[in-house]
Design an enzyme around this catalytic site. Sequence first.
Site, PDB file in Angstrom:
ATOM      1  N   SER A 160     -38.861 -19.551  27.194  1.00 37.11           N
ATOM      2  CA  SER A 160     -39.689 -19.239  26.527  1.00 37.11           C
ATOM      3  C   SER A 160     -41.102 -20.405  27.519  1.00 37.11           C
ATOM      4  CB  SER A 160     -39.734 -20.696  25.140  1.00 37.11           C
ATOM      5  OG  SER A 160     -40.754 -20.819  24.600  1.00 37.11           O
ATOM      6  N   TYR A 173     -37.202 -27.668  20.754  1.00 46.52           N
ATOM      7  CA  TYR A 173     -36.727 -27.133  21.512  1.00 46.52           C
ATOM      8  C   TYR A 173     -37.422 -26.756  22.546  1.00 46.52           C
ATOM      9  CZ  TYR A 173     -38.245 -21.725  21.346  1.00 46.52           C
ATOM     10  OH  TYR A 173     -38.614 -20.676  21.515  1.00 46.52           O
TER      11      TYR A 173
HETATM   12  N1  LIG Z   1     -40.677 -14.362  18.631  1.00 48.23           N
HETATM   13  C1  LIG Z   1     -41.345 -15.554  19.679  1.00 48.23           C
HETATM   14  O1  LIG Z   1     -42.399 -15.185  19.849  1.00 48.23           O
HETATM   15  C2  LIG Z   1     -40.499 -15.939  20.651  1.00 48.23           C
HETATM   16  C3  LIG Z   1     -40.942 -16.510  21.913  1.00 48.23           C
HETATM   17  C4  LIG Z   1     -40.368 -17.021  23.101  1.00 48.23           C
HETATM   18  C5  LIG Z   1     -39.030 -17.173  22.390  1.00 48.23           C
HETATM   19  N2  LIG Z   1     -38.501 -16.351  21.595  1.00 48.23           N
HETATM   20  C6  LIG Z   1     -36.794 -16.668  21.840  1.00 48.23           C
HETATM   21  O2  LIG Z   1     -36.474 -15.170  20.894  1.00 48.23           O
HETATM   22  C7  LIG Z   1     -35.406 -15.699  20.883  1.00 48.23           C
HETATM   23  C8  LIG Z   1     -35.231 -14.981  19.218  1.00 48.23           C
HETATM   24  O3  LIG Z   1     -36.307 -15.299  18.638  1.00 48.23           O
HETATM   25  P1  LIG Z   1     -37.078 -14.403  17.825  1.00 48.23           P
HETATM   26  O4  LIG Z   1     -38.082 -15.152  17.302  1.00 48.23           O
HETATM   27  O5  LIG Z   1     -36.315 -13.216  17.358  1.00 48.23           O
HETATM   28  O6  LIG Z   1     -35.852 -15.395  16.636  1.00 48.23           O
HETATM   29  P2  LIG Z   1     -35.263 -15.496  14.603  1.00 48.23           P
HETATM   30  O7  LIG Z   1     -36.503 -13.690  14.379  1.00 48.23           O
HETATM   31  O8  LIG Z   1     -35.166 -16.396  14.286  1.00 48.23           O
HETATM   32  O9  LIG Z   1     -33.858 -14.693  15.227  1.00 48.23           O
HETATM   33  C9  LIG Z   1     -32.751 -15.226  15.332  1.00 48.23           C
HETATM   34  C10 LIG Z   1     -31.909 -14.152  15.412  1.00 48.23           C
HETATM   35  O10 LIG Z   1     -30.304 -15.419  16.109  1.00 48.23           O
HETATM   36  C11 LIG Z   1     -29.905 -15.601  14.381  1.00 48.23           C
HETATM   37  N3  LIG Z   1     -29.356 -17.393  14.651  1.00 48.23           N
HETATM   38  C12 LIG Z   1     -29.768 -18.063  13.892  1.00 48.23           C
HETATM   39  N4  LIG Z   1     -29.345 -19.213  14.143  1.00 48.23           N
HETATM   40  C13 LIG Z   1     -27.596 -19.101  14.523  1.00 48.23           C
HETATM   41  C14 LIG Z   1     -26.405 -19.153  13.983  1.00 48.23           C
HETATM   42  N5  LIG Z   1     -25.691 -20.597  13.423  1.00 48.23           N
HETATM   43  N6  LIG Z   1     -25.527 -18.235  14.292  1.00 48.23           N
HETATM   44  C15 LIG Z   1     -25.184 -17.023  14.756  1.00 48.23           C
HETATM   45  N7  LIG Z   1     -26.492 -16.513  15.045  1.00 48.23           N
HETATM   46  C16 LIG Z   1     -27.732 -17.224  14.731  1.00 48.23           C
HETATM   47  C17 LIG Z   1     -30.213 -15.320  13.225  1.00 48.23           C
HETATM   48  O11 LIG Z   1     -29.201 -14.623  12.063  1.00 48.23           O
HETATM   49  P3  LIG Z   1     -29.461 -14.800  11.216  1.00 48.23           P
HETATM   50  O12 LIG Z   1     -30.822 -13.940  10.584  1.00 48.23           O
HETATM   51  O13 LIG Z   1     -28.202 -13.964  10.458  1.00 48.23           O
HETATM   52  O14 LIG Z   1     -29.970 -16.315  10.336  1.00 48.23           O
HETATM   53  C18 LIG Z   1     -31.132 -14.658  13.464  1.00 48.23           C
HETATM   54  O15 LIG Z   1     -30.575 -12.875  13.888  1.00 48.23           O
HETATM   55  C19 LIG Z   1     -34.701 -16.443  20.346  1.00 48.23           C
HETATM   56  O16 LIG Z   1     -33.972 -17.896  21.889  1.00 48.23           O
HETATM   57  C20 LIG Z   1     -36.317 -17.733  20.831  1.00 48.23           C
HETATM   58  O17 LIG Z   1     -36.361 -19.113  21.292  1.00 48.23           O
HETATM   59  C21 LIG Z   1     -38.839 -16.270  20.695  1.00 48.23           C
END
Ligand SMILES: NC(=O)c1ccc[n+]([C@@H]2O[C@H](COP(=O)([O-])OP(=O)(O)OC[C@H]3O[C@@H](n4cnc5c(N)ncnc54)[C@H](OP(=O)(O)O)[C@@H]3O)[C@@H](O)[C@H]2O)c1
Length: 253
Positions: A160, A173
Amino acid sequence: MNTTSFNPETYQAAPNLLKDKVILITGAGAGIGRTAAITYAQHGATVILLGKTTKKLEAVYDEIVKAKGPTPAIYPLDLMGASPQDYQDMVALLSKEFGRLDGLLNNVGILGVLSPIENQDVQIWHKVLQINVNATFMLTQACLPLLKSAEHASIIFTSSGVGKTGRAYWGAYAVSKFATEGLMQVLADELETNTKVRSNCINPGATRTSMRAAAYPAEDPMTLKTAEEIMPVYLYLMGADSLLVNGDSLNAQ
Ligand SMILES: NC(=O)c1ccc[n+]([C@@H]2O[C@H](COP(=O)([O-])OP(=O)(O)OC[C@H]3O[C@@H](n4cnc5c(N)ncnc54)[C@H](OP(=O)(O)O)[C@@H]3O)[C@@H](O)[C@H]2O)c1
């Protein structure tokens, strides 16, 4: 370490880039992980969908099968409580079913609660570090022997912007993402000699998912890139176009 001048605006992945590859994606039920799983399958990969909520994984499975992609596999696992043995059991099953692993996308991450360090809840701090760092480490460690048995293999970690420059209130985070960059670099240096496994990071940048909405509730999601739009770098680092790239941290946007 071997860096690249990858350009997400111009990269074109070959349609069969990931043909016959076996790729494990964590957090494949929603957000970026879901889109990466579908995209990898569209490019020929057999994807193993790991996540917490079985229903969400089943929906991704159905979508891939409906699009006539290679039949995926589902592996429900809550990374919060998973033990080293749970990861060994998973790898034993993957080894039995597929015989190898060509790629690992470490995508799961949780946000915790944004607040000043002075007010960070200690329990939430531990949870964020447990999922974002410890679980990612344990899963990667367990997968390494299988990844090493592939002809070439790619490990992608998810970073990130706040994992490169600290920012007020991003607490656990941000610290977890600095640790992720460190884990990726240490592993890349170890893999540099005598292996055909590479280790790199992706910083997705602001992307339209539920995590982003939780971090910025007042933001208009329509101003953000979709997960589909940031896929070029996910394809590039997973496929053979990046065989020489190791220890790099790429921005998806
Ligand atoms: N979105 C952004 O703008 C952004 C920016 C920078 C970095 N990131 C990084 O990109 C990655 C994906 O982010 P996202 O935005 O797609 O997040 P998200 O929409 O919150 O999705 C997260 C996923 O992780 C799963 N998860 C959460 N807790 C879990 C656990 N205890 N065991 C197994 N699976 C689990 C969730 O499953 P459930 O739905 O079943 O809970 C979901 O499928 C993350 O590492 C985040 O830090 C995102």
